[in-house]
Design a protein around this motif. Sequence first.
Motif, mmCIF file in Angstrom:
data_model
loop_
_atom_site.group_PDB
_atom_site.id
_atom_site.type_symbol
_atom_site.label_atom_id
_atom_site.label_comp_id
_atom_site.label_asym_id
_atom_site.label_seq_id
_atom_site.Cartn_x
_atom_site.Cartn_y
_atom_site.Cartn_z
ATOM 1 N N ASN A 214 0.831 -1.205 0.000
ATOM 2 C CA ASN A 214 0.000 0.000 0.000
ATOM 3 C C ASN A 214 0.864 1.254 0.000
ATOM 4 O OD1 ASN A 214 -2.299 -1.563 0.069
ATOM 5 N ND2 ASN A 214 -2.635 -1.326 2.260
ATOM 6 N N CYS A 215 1.940 1.218 0.753
ATOM 7 C CA CYS A 215 2.861 2.361 0.829
ATOM 8 C C CYS A 215 3.416 2.682 -0.553
ATOM 9 C CB CYS A 215 4.000 2.025 1.796
ATOM 10 S SG CYS A 215 5.362 3.205 1.776
ATOM 11 N N ASN B 111 4.820 8.514 -3.766
ATOM 12 C CA ASN B 111 5.797 8.686 -4.834
ATOM 13 C C ASN B 111 7.137 8.109 -4.397
ATOM 14 O OD1 ASN B 111 4.006 10.044 -6.513
ATOM 15 N ND2 ASN B 111 4.470 12.013 -5.541
ATOM 16 N N ILE B 112 7.862 7.564 -5.363
ATOM 17 C CA ILE B 112 9.120 6.878 -5.068
ATOM 18 C C ILE B 112 10.146 7.789 -4.376
ATOM 19 C CG2 ILE B 112 10.201 7.294 -7.326
ATOM 20 C CD1 ILE B 112 11.104 4.258 -7.126
ATOM 21 N N GLU B 113 10.059 9.104 -4.620
ATOM 22 C CA GLU B 113 11.032 9.998 -3.987
ATOM 23 C C GLU B 113 10.554 10.560 -2.641
ATOM 24 O OE1 GLU B 113 8.500 11.737 -6.818
ATOM 25 O OE2 GLU B 113 10.185 10.564 -7.495
ATOM 26 N N SER B 114 9.373 10.115 -2.199
ATOM 27 C CA SER B 114 8.839 10.644 -0.935
ATOM 28 C C SER B 114 9.492 10.002 0.288
ATOM 29 C CB SER B 114 7.324 10.428 -0.862
ATOM 30 O OG SER B 114 7.041 9.063 -0.634
ATOM 31 N N GLU B 115 9.423 10.729 1.386
ATOM 32 C CA GLU B 115 9.974 10.248 2.654
ATOM 33 C C GLU B 115 9.235 8.993 3.130
ATOM 34 O OE1 GLU B 115 10.328 11.631 7.296
ATOM 35 O OE2 GLU B 115 10.037 13.192 5.795
ATOM 36 N N VAL B 116 7.919 8.958 2.928
ATOM 37 C CA VAL B 116 7.123 7.814 3.373
ATOM 38 C C VAL B 116 7.520 6.560 2.594
ATOM 39 C CG1 VAL B 116 4.786 6.881 3.626
ATOM 40 C CG2 VAL B 116 5.193 9.292 4.063
ATOM 41 N N TYR B 117 7.690 6.682 1.292
ATOM 42 C CA TYR B 117 8.107 5.556 0.450
ATOM 43 C C TYR B 117 9.452 5.017 0.937
ATOM 44 C CZ TYR B 117 8.731 2.890 -3.918
ATOM 45 O OH TYR B 117 8.899 1.895 -4.848
ATOM 46 N N SER B 118 10.377 5.937 1.158
ATOM 47 C CA SER B 118 11.717 5.580 1.625
ATOM 48 C C SER B 118 11.660 4.894 2.998
ATOM 49 C CB SER B 118 12.567 6.855 1.696
ATOM 50 O OG SER B 118 13.830 6.568 2.221
ATOM 51 N N SER B 119 10.828 5.405 3.879
ATOM 52 C CA SER B 119 10.665 4.803 5.209
ATOM 53 C C SER B 119 10.066 3.410 5.097
ATOM 54 C CB SER B 119 9.760 5.674 6.088
ATOM 55 O OG SER B 119 10.369 6.916 6.322
#
Length: 90
Positions: free
Chosen positions: A62-63, A68-76
């Motif tokens: 879901n994440c 977006n791939i460059e977002s902080e949430v995606y990275s987390s």
Amino acid sequence: DILHELKNKSYANLFYKYVEKDVNNKVIKNPMDLFTINLKLKNNQYTSLEEFEKDIRLIFCNCYTYNNIESEVYSSGKTLECIFNKKWNE
């Protein structure tokens, strides 16, 4: 043990409780969060380790779908998934 380890990471709070209003135009058909998984564990709602793993992986899926791939949430999410994979394979 694995859930406890995931929840103790500072960025895990992003995945603790699913908030529907965060999902603008993108549809998350099966929302899942660490809070719900914790509740299911406490109430003995999992009949197998596979069910538990499926719910954890749903959080990451879901994440990646929503963020977006460059977002902080995606990275987390990626970081948390790496921790999960390492622990799961031990």
